[in-house]
Design a protein around this motif. Structure first.
Motif, PDB file in Angstrom:
ATOM      1  N   PRO A 146       0.836  -1.212   0.000  1.00 43.39           N
ATOM      2  CA  PRO A 146       0.000   0.000   0.000  1.00 43.39           C
ATOM      3  C   PRO A 146       0.869   1.260   0.000  1.00 43.39           C
ATOM      4  N   GLU A 147       0.451   2.242  -0.763  1.00 45.76           N
ATOM      5  CA  GLU A 147       1.241   3.470  -0.874  1.00 45.76           C
ATOM      6  C   GLU A 147       1.391   4.184   0.464  1.00 45.76           C
ATOM      7  N   ASP A 148       0.352   4.115   1.307  1.00 45.28           N
ATOM      8  CA  ASP A 148       0.452   4.813   2.591  1.00 45.28           C
ATOM      9  C   ASP A 148       1.539   4.204   3.482  1.00 45.28           C
ATOM     10  N   VAL A 149       1.755   2.886   3.363  1.00 40.12           N
ATOM     11  CA  VAL A 149       2.812   2.230   4.137  1.00 40.12           C
ATOM     12  C   VAL A 149       4.180   2.644   3.610  1.00 40.12           C
ATOM     13  N   ILE A 150       4.312   2.698   2.300  1.00 41.25           N
ATOM     14  CA  ILE A 150       5.582   3.119   1.691  1.00 41.25           C
ATOM     15  C   ILE A 150       5.913   4.548   2.105  1.00 41.25           C
ATOM     16  N   GLU A 151       4.912   5.417   2.087  1.00 37.66           N
ATOM     17  CA  GLU A 151       5.118   6.814   2.485  1.00 37.66           C
ATOM     18  C   GLU A 151       5.533   6.902   3.949  1.00 37.66           C
ATOM     19  N   LEU A 152       4.885   6.077   4.803  1.00 41.64           N
ATOM     20  CA  LEU A 152       5.245   6.046   6.221  1.00 41.64           C
ATOM     21  C   LEU A 152       6.705   5.654   6.407  1.00 41.64           C
ATOM     22  N   ALA A 153       7.109   4.571   5.744  1.00 45.42           N
ATOM     23  CA  ALA A 153       8.490   4.087   5.879  1.00 45.42           C
ATOM     24  C   ALA A 153       9.486   5.134   5.418  1.00 45.42           C
ATOM     25  N   GLU A 154       9.209   5.768   4.288  1.00 46.87           N
ATOM     26  CA  GLU A 154      10.126   6.781   3.766  1.00 46.87           C
ATOM     27  C   GLU A 154      10.212   8.002   4.683  1.00 46.87           C
ATOM     28  N   GLU A 155       9.085   8.354   5.291  1.00 44.66           N
ATOM     29  CA  GLU A 155       9.089   9.485   6.224  1.00 44.66           C
ATOM     30  C   GLU A 155       9.915   9.151   7.466  1.00 44.66           C
ATOM     31  N   ILE A 156       9.786   7.910   7.938  1.00 43.99           N
ATOM     32  CA  ILE A 156      10.558   7.475   9.100  1.00 43.99           C
ATOM     33  C   ILE A 156      12.050   7.441   8.780  1.00 43.99           C
ATOM     34  N   ILE A 157      12.404   6.942   7.598  1.00 51.65           N
ATOM     35  CA  ILE A 157      13.816   6.880   7.185  1.00 51.65           C
ATOM     36  C   ILE A 157      14.403   8.289   7.088  1.00 51.65           C
ATOM     37  N   SER A 158      13.648   9.210   6.487  1.00 49.11           N
ATOM     38  CA  SER A 158      14.125  10.601   6.359  1.00 49.11           C
ATOM     39  C   SER A 158      14.304  11.230   7.736  1.00 49.11           C
ATOM     40  N   TYR A 159      13.351  10.984   8.642  1.00 47.26           N
ATOM     41  CA  TYR A 159      13.458  11.512  10.004  1.00 47.26           C
ATOM     42  C   TYR A 159      14.688  10.942  10.701  1.00 47.26           C
ATOM     43  N   ALA A 160      14.910   9.632  10.537  1.00 48.13           N
ATOM     44  CA  ALA A 160      16.050   8.975  11.179  1.00 48.13           C
ATOM     45  C   ALA A 160      17.375   9.545  10.683  1.00 48.13           C
ATOM     46  N   GLU A 161      17.488   9.756   9.376  1.00 53.31           N
ATOM     47  CA  GLU A 161      18.725  10.312   8.817  1.00 53.31           C
ATOM     48  C   GLU A 161      18.971  11.728   9.333  1.00 53.31           C
ATOM     49  N   GLY A 162      17.898  12.504   9.471  1.00 52.76           N
ATOM     50  CA  GLY A 162      18.044  13.854  10.000  1.00 52.76           C
ATOM     51  C   GLY A 162      18.388  13.855  11.477  1.00 52.76           C
ATOM     52  N   PHE A 163      17.776  12.954  12.236  1.00 50.63           N
ATOM     53  CA  PHE A 163      18.006  12.859  13.675  1.00 50.63           C
ATOM     54  C   PHE A 163      19.427  12.400  13.965  1.00 50.63           C
ATOM     55  N   LEU A 164      19.876  11.363  13.251  1.00 43.86           N
ATOM     56  CA  LEU A 164      21.206  10.798  13.488  1.00 43.86           C
ATOM     57  C   LEU A 164      22.309  11.553  12.763  1.00 43.86           C
ATOM     58  N   LYS A 165      21.895  12.356  11.767  1.00 40.75           N
ATOM     59  CA  LYS A 165      22.852  13.119  10.945  1.00 40.75           C
ATOM     60  C   LYS A 165      23.839  12.200  10.219  1.00 40.75           C
ATOM     61  N   VAL A 166      23.337  11.048   9.802  1.00 38.80           N
ATOM     62  CA  VAL A 166      24.135  10.107   9.008  1.00 38.80           C
ATOM     63  C   VAL A 166      23.238   9.488   7.939  1.00 38.80           C
ATOM     64  N   PRO A 167      23.809   9.158   6.778  1.00 44.74           N
ATOM     65  CA  PRO A 167      22.996   8.468   5.760  1.00 44.74           C
ATOM     66  C   PRO A 167      22.805   7.007   6.155  1.00 44.74           C
ATOM     67  N   LEU A 168      21.671   6.455   5.785  1.00 42.78           N
ATOM     68  CA  LEU A 168      21.392   5.045   6.032  1.00 42.78           C
ATOM     69  C   LEU A 168      21.543   4.270   4.722  1.00 42.78           C
TER      70      LEU A 168
END
Length: 275
Positions: A64-86
């Motif tokens: 489902p697109e909403d799940v994909i969007e959720l995952a991508e939002e979480i990944i972007s937040y994590a990269e910003g929070f940790l200040k490292v690329p995943l």
């Protein structure tokens, strides 16, 4: 950049310089067709097609697109929070995991993570991202997400950090620590406070000790007189430390040096004094 294949409303495949790429962005494929030009302003992420990303392409078409969007939002937040690329692989592993977790919860299954206490201590930053993530998922889906799921997400994020251990090694070390604490509680007849600072220090110490063993990094030697003093003054804690070390040797063929058994005994003593 022209569309070669539409995966969903937010993801397309393009071909550039004879190389296929996945291009993602909110509404990037809305009212678009093959060979239409993509607006550069809508591009948020680009992935070069590899074997791993081909699996990601399949996920983008089936989940489902909403799940994909959720995952991508979480990944972007994590990269910003940790200040490292995943690593790119997290786009597959985390998306697939979140989709499966939501489905299980909707069907009434219970999600548990027996390593949550150790994960909270060892990967505090990643766990805080996991808490943010489950709150986001609840708001978007209306599905109640237990804190145990935050620990699962934390492990996915940790292992996606460049240079981090694999998920297999991370799980193995965390499980070993959890089992050592279990031996301590069973042999001492006491329940260790997971929120206590002494417990957290011991968990962190065990984590670094296991990493040293795995990488072959030398341990800090303990003065023989100091080791003898610990054996005498904290006899109970030292015996417990020996039992924990023996358990790990028997179960995993991992050996702690004598000095390390002494250091662990000091941590055990502090834990027992506060129990």
């Amino acid at each position: 950049m022209k569309i070669n294949k539409i995966l969903n409303n937010n993801a397309v495949v393009v071909k550039e310089d004879d190389q296929e790429k996945i291009v993602m962005g909110a509404g990037i494929a809305f009212q678009k067709s093959k060979n239409d030009v993509i607006s550069q302003s809508k591009i948020e992420k680009i992935f070069v097609m590899s074997e791993g990303n081909k699996k990601f392409q399949e996920l983008l078409k089936t989940l489902p697109e909403d799940v994909i969007e959720l995952a991508e939002e979480i990944i972007s937040y994590a990269e910003g929070f940790l200040k490292v690329p995943l690593s790119n692989h997290i786009h597959i592993s985390l998306t697939d995991h979140i989709s499966f977790a939501i489905e299980r919860l909707k069907q009434g299954f219970r999600i548990q993570n027996k390593l949550i206490t150790e994960i909270k201590t060892l990967y505090a930053q990643e766990f805080s991202i996991g808490l943010w993530a489950i709150d986001l998922i609840e708001k978007r889906t209306g599905v109640a997400i237990p804190e145990d799921e935050a620990a699962h997400i934390a492990l996915h994020i940790h292992t996606a950090k460049l240079g981090a251990s694999t998920m297999e090694n991370t799980m193995k070390h965390t499980t070993m620590i959890n089992e050592m604490i279990g031996v301590l509680e069973e042999e001492s007849g006491s329940t260790v406070d997971p929120e206590g600072i002494s417990h957290q220090r011991m968990v962190t110490h065990l984590h670094f000790a296991l990493n040293r063993i795995e990488t072959g990094e030398p341990f800090h030697d303990m003065d023989p007189d100091m080791l003898e003093l610990i054996q005498t003054k904290y006899e109970g804690a030292f015996v417990l430390s020996q039992k924990m070390a023996q358990f790990i040797k028997d179960e995993y063929e991992v050996s702690f040096p004598a000095s390390e058994v002494g250091y662990i005994a000091l941590h055990i003593q502090r834990v027992l004094e506060r129990t």
